[in-house]
Design a protein around this motif. Structure first.
Motif, PDB file in Angstrom:
ATOM      1  N   GLU A  39      -1.294  27.060 -13.711  1.00  0.00           N
ATOM      2  CA  GLU A  39      -2.596  27.480 -14.243  1.00  0.00           C
ATOM      3  C   GLU A  39      -3.563  26.300 -14.333  1.00  0.00           C
ATOM      4  N   TYR A  64      -4.566  28.420 -10.624  1.00  0.00           N
ATOM      5  CA  TYR A  64      -3.897  29.654 -10.226  1.00  0.00           C
ATOM      6  C   TYR A  64      -3.884  30.649 -11.394  1.00  0.00           C
ATOM      7  N   SER A  65      -4.019  31.931 -11.058  1.00  0.00           N
ATOM      8  CA  SER A  65      -3.802  33.007 -12.033  1.00  0.00           C
ATOM      9  C   SER A  65      -2.444  33.631 -11.739  1.00  0.00           C
ATOM     10  N   LEU A  66      -1.665  33.863 -12.790  1.00  0.00           N
ATOM     11  CA  LEU A  66      -0.275  34.288 -12.624  1.00  0.00           C
ATOM     12  C   LEU A  66      -0.101  35.751 -13.012  1.00  0.00           C
ATOM     13  N   ARG A  67       0.737  36.438 -12.237  1.00  0.00           N
ATOM     14  CA  ARG A  67       1.099  37.833 -12.541  1.00  0.00           C
ATOM     15  C   ARG A  67       2.600  37.974 -12.349  1.00  0.00           C
ATOM     16  N   SER A  68       3.302  38.317 -13.426  1.00  0.00           N
ATOM     17  CA  SER A  68       4.757  38.469 -13.359  1.00  0.00           C
ATOM     18  C   SER A  68       5.130  39.772 -12.679  1.00  0.00           C
ATOM     19  N   THR A  69       6.048  39.720 -11.724  1.00  0.00           N
ATOM     20  CA  THR A  69       6.575  40.921 -11.074  1.00  0.00           C
ATOM     21  C   THR A  69       7.964  41.281 -11.595  1.00  0.00           C
ATOM     22  N   VAL A 109       7.159  35.446 -10.306  1.00  0.00           N
ATOM     23  CA  VAL A 109       5.745  35.457 -10.627  1.00  0.00           C
ATOM     24  C   VAL A 109       4.958  35.208  -9.339  1.00  0.00           C
ATOM     25  N   ALA A 163       1.361  33.699  -7.993  1.00  0.00           N
ATOM     26  CA  ALA A 163       0.236  32.845  -8.378  1.00  0.00           C
ATOM     27  C   ALA A 163      -0.846  32.951  -7.307  1.00  0.00           C
ATOM     28  N   ARG A 164      -2.092  33.230  -7.733  1.00  0.00           N
ATOM     29  CA  ARG A 164      -3.206  33.384  -6.793  1.00  0.00           C
ATOM     30  C   ARG A 164      -4.339  32.450  -7.178  1.00  0.00           C
ATOM     31  N   ARG A 195       4.532  32.598  -4.276  1.00  0.00           N
ATOM     32  CA  ARG A 195       5.539  33.466  -4.910  1.00  0.00           C
ATOM     33  C   ARG A 195       6.652  32.570  -5.429  1.00  0.00           C
TER      34      ARG A 195
END
Length: 231
Positions: free
Chosen positions: A175, A179-184, A189, A191-192, A199
């Motif tokens: 972060e 990067y913005s993180l989204r947990s799958t 996670v 990161a975009r 990934r």
């Protein structure tokens, strides 16, 4: 009483021959009165019959000029128009200028939609992690079997911190790079940052990580925490 009046007058005088002149007048008046009375009865009867006929016969209205189709005709016209529209738009129907063209050519939508902008190839992980300070003493895995030659998949391992600490501090470091993180899942996670995507998968133990049914990191201690990063 009227009928008795001629008799009384006739008894009062005895004519020498026939009836007196006034008797003719009375009888004439009597016949006229009876005729008038009979005529009035006939008119009254005929008038009642005519009135009864007029009540029984509905009034005839002048024919009206139709101003449009009846409701039933309008429904048929509407259904015919819809059917015609569906026939014209039916799949496979020919349209002007499409003679001989395959059905659906040039019609790409949804996930198959074409894009005019070229898709940029993914950059190697080291470029996407440029400037990062790896936490928890994470060091790269140097086993050539575990690392992609183009560096689109790299791995790090450590034994100095538990998995929860490694994951939390690595997320903070990503972060800080923007990067913005989204947990799958609990161990993965995404990161975009703009067009860049990473990934990240965390393996709590190295001996639990497998690839194609085989140990993915056989060269490092089995109890180490492993972080795998793909671009």
């Amino acid at each position: 009483m009227v009928l008795a009046l001629p008799l009384v007058l006739a008894q009062a005088e005895e004519p020498a021959s026939g009836m007196p002149w006034w008797a003719y007048v009375i009888w004439g008046w009597l016949f006229v009165s009876l005729a008038v009375y009979a005529y009035r009865l006939w008119r009254r009867f005929v008038g009642k019959t005519d009135a009864a006929d007029r009540r029984a016969t509905p009034a005839t209205l002048p024919p009206s000029t139709p101003t449009g189709p009846s409701p039933t005709e309008a429904l048929f016209l509407e259904a015919k128009a819809k059917q015609q529209a569906g026939t014209d738009a039916a799949p496979g129907s020919e349209t002007p200028g499409d003679e001989g063209a395959p059905v659906g050519e040039g019609e790409r939508r949804g996930l198959f939609a074409a894009s005019d902008a070229p898709v940029a190839p993914a950059r190697p992980v080291p470029e996407l992690l440029e400037g990062i300070a790896m936490p928890c003493d994470l060091v790269p895995v140097t086993d050539e079997a575990a690392v992609d030659a183009s560096f689109h998949r790299v791995a790090f391992h450590t034994r100095s911190a538990p998995p929860g600490t490694v994951g939390r501090e690595l997320g903070d470091a990503l972060e800080r790079l923007g990067y913005s993180l989204r947990s799958t899942s609990d161990t993965e996670v995404v990161a975009r940052r703009g067009d860049d995507v990473l990934r990240v998968t965390l393996h709590p133990r190295a001996d639990g990580a497998q690839r194609d049914g085989k140990p993915a990191y056989p060269s490092i201690p089995p109890g180490d925490v492993v972080v795998e990063i793909n671009s």
